[in-house]
Structure formats: C-alpha cells, structure tokens
Scaffold this active site. Sequence first.
Site, PDB file in Angstrom:
ATOM      1  N   SER A   1       0.824  -1.207   0.000  1.00  0.00           N
ATOM      2  CA  SER A   1       0.000   0.000   0.000  1.00  0.00           C
ATOM      3  C   SER A   1       0.855   1.253   0.000  1.00  0.00           C
ATOM      4  O   SER A   1       1.953   1.278   0.571  1.00  0.00           O
ATOM      5  CB  SER A   1      -0.898   0.002   1.247  1.00  0.00           C
ATOM      6  OG  SER A   1      -1.549   1.247   1.386  1.00  0.00           O
TER       7      SER A   1
ATOM      8  N   TYR B   1      -2.185   0.482   9.947  1.00  0.00           N
ATOM      9  CA  TYR B   1      -2.402  -0.214   8.681  1.00  0.00           C
ATOM     10  C   TYR B   1      -1.152  -0.132   7.805  1.00  0.00           C
ATOM     11  O   TYR B   1      -0.643  -1.150   7.320  1.00  0.00           O
ATOM     12  CB  TYR B   1      -3.596   0.380   7.936  1.00  0.00           C
ATOM     13  CG  TYR B   1      -3.665  -0.068   6.497  1.00  0.00           C
ATOM     14  CD1 TYR B   1      -3.896  -1.402   6.181  1.00  0.00           C
ATOM     15  CD2 TYR B   1      -3.481   0.840   5.455  1.00  0.00           C
ATOM     16  CE1 TYR B   1      -3.936  -1.825   4.857  1.00  0.00           C
ATOM     17  CE2 TYR B   1      -3.520   0.425   4.139  1.00  0.00           C
ATOM     18  CZ  TYR B   1      -3.743  -0.897   3.845  1.00  0.00           C
ATOM     19  OH  TYR B   1      -3.770  -1.307   2.544  1.00  0.00           O
TER      20      TYR B   1
ATOM     21  N   LYS C   1       1.778  -3.185   6.517  1.00  0.00           N
ATOM     22  CA  LYS C   1       2.209  -3.449   5.147  1.00  0.00           C
ATOM     23  C   LYS C   1       3.725  -3.343   5.019  1.00  0.00           C
ATOM     24  O   LYS C   1       4.361  -4.148   4.315  1.00  0.00           O
ATOM     25  CB  LYS C   1       1.514  -2.476   4.188  1.00  0.00           C
ATOM     26  CG  LYS C   1       0.028  -2.730   4.027  1.00  0.00           C
ATOM     27  CD  LYS C   1      -0.244  -4.111   3.442  1.00  0.00           C
ATOM     28  CE  LYS C   1      -1.718  -4.336   3.161  1.00  0.00           C
ATOM     29  NZ  LYS C   1      -1.969  -5.673   2.583  1.00  0.00           N
TER      30      LYS C   1
END
Length: 324
Positions: free
Chosen positions: A119, A143, A147
């Site tokens: 991402s 988040y 990643k």
Amino acid sequence: MSTLVVGGAGYIGAHVVRLLADRGDDVLVVDDLSTGVGHRVGAAGLVELDIAAPDAQERLELVLREREIDSVIHFAAKKQVGESVERPVWYYRQNVGGLVNLLGAMESTGVTRMIFSSSAAVYGQPDVDIVTEGVTPQPINPYGETKLVGEWLMADCARSWGLRWSALRYFNVAGSGWPELGDPAVLNLVPMVFDRLADGRRPAIFGDDYPTPDGTCIRDYIHVLDLAHAHLAALDGLDGEPGENVFNVGTGTGASVREVIDTIGEVSGLDVTADIEPRRPGDPPRLVASPDRIRDHLGWKAGHGLSDIVRSAWEAWQAGPRRI
C-alpha cells in the site's frame, strides 16, 4: 502455472482471478469471505479459511501440497486506516500474523514465488509532490505499518530461504473491470458516495482544510483492472533475473476528493453536494505515485483515467441490488 490467490473472492482479488483463468492458469482461491463473495471466483476452486487463525499454517500447507501450487498472490488483509488506529493489536494480528502463517506454509512446502498486496500507506506523509519507491517509508498509521512489516518479512525470507517476491504499493483503487465485479464493500471513496446517495444522503468529505488547492485530500486513483494487470506483470516478472522488489501502482496524476465527487455527479447526473465532516485520523493530505519503476522493469502502465474509473464503478453499482 498453478497459483493460489489468497483473498481472491474480494474486490481486487476477483479481478486477478478472472484474468489468470482467462489466460489458462490453474487458480485456487483461499478466502475467509469476511468481505469477499464466493461466487465472484468463477470456476476457480475456493477454500474458506482465515489465514490468521491458529491452525492456518497447517491447513495452508495441505492446500499448497495437494494442489501443487507454485505461486501465491496475497491480498487478504484488513485495510481501514481509522479502524487500524482504533484497533492496532488486531490489525497486526490479522495482517502480519496472517502473512507469517502463509510464508511459513510456503517455506515448509517449497513454494518460493509471492506477489504481495502492499500500500501507498507505507509512505506516510512524504514531503514530495510525486512519490517514488526511493522515498523513505514512514507510515503514520498501524495499517501502513503492517504493510511495511510485510515487505521487511518477505525480504528476510528471500535472504533466508530464497523467496522470490514483489510488493505492489497500491494507491487508491476504484472502478470495475466487469459490472458484476464492482467493489462489494463500502470502504473506499467511490462506493461510499454511492452508498450515501442510495440512502438519500449527501456524500461526505472528511476534512476540507488540508493544505491542497481545494482543501480536500489528493490521491492517485488507479482503475482496478489496470491494477489486476499489474499483478500478472509482476507475477510473470518473477521468472526473470532478480531486480527490484517494490513497485508503486498508480497513474502519476492526483485527484482531490472533491474532484472525484464532482466526477460522480457528472457521470450519474445526481446532485452530489457534499457534507463536510471532521478529518479521519491518519489521513495524509496528498499521495500521488511515480509509476516509472513498474513501467521500466515490468512494462506496465495504467490505461484508464478518472472518468473511466467512475463510469465503470457507476455501471457496476447500477447493476447491483441498490440501483439508484
């Protein structure tokens, strides 16, 4: 080629599954169906499994052996920025823990090819107009951290047991390659606008006081079908000499939240006057990709612009159960 697509019943995964099947690859899907829909995988086999579960590695090993899998494309992860801020432990357990189980199963069974759904969130808030892969990752929410940890883990596996991998750092994905494969989850901007319009509510803009020309966040919007083709290019690229492992997937052009909503109004003919709501935690003002590396190394480039994205997303929404 026999490919396991983890999270293949989801929005992006289903597009990749269809493209793989269309070119004649043997495809198997693993998905917990928490956001995915089983019928979207078509004729591909489907194993319902939460890869973050305590027994997931052993079950994945059986799948990899029985189906003689030689490549894995990994999509399965939680992806809501605000939720990750509220529930960081759970996000690490799901996103990092699930990847640990998957890589453990691959190591045990000798499967050494992996494409990873990363991402643009790994970059955080870079102080540049165009983000290249050379920008130092500094994620600002759990988040994005999960990643980046995933990329580190795969690099470690490459050094330890020969994993061949690529991570695709997505920017903002929208649109639909086929009307029946529209985004089924109301988690991204375009379906969130459609959802509100279907309920007779106004679209929402989360903050209009960012340091951007119209005060709303700017993102690089990539058509999901372009993104799906990028996965095939990355998968095929693993057959060559080891080179770059990390690739941005974007267009190099940014659009603001307000511009996207206005385009939805133009395509749909609906009133899209928006309500302004407070900022969401962890949202950077601007993220726009440099797509040069993936073009130069894998020969991939985006073929669709914002109008194409919104029009295809609108057609998919109108083909669904909540037609406006």
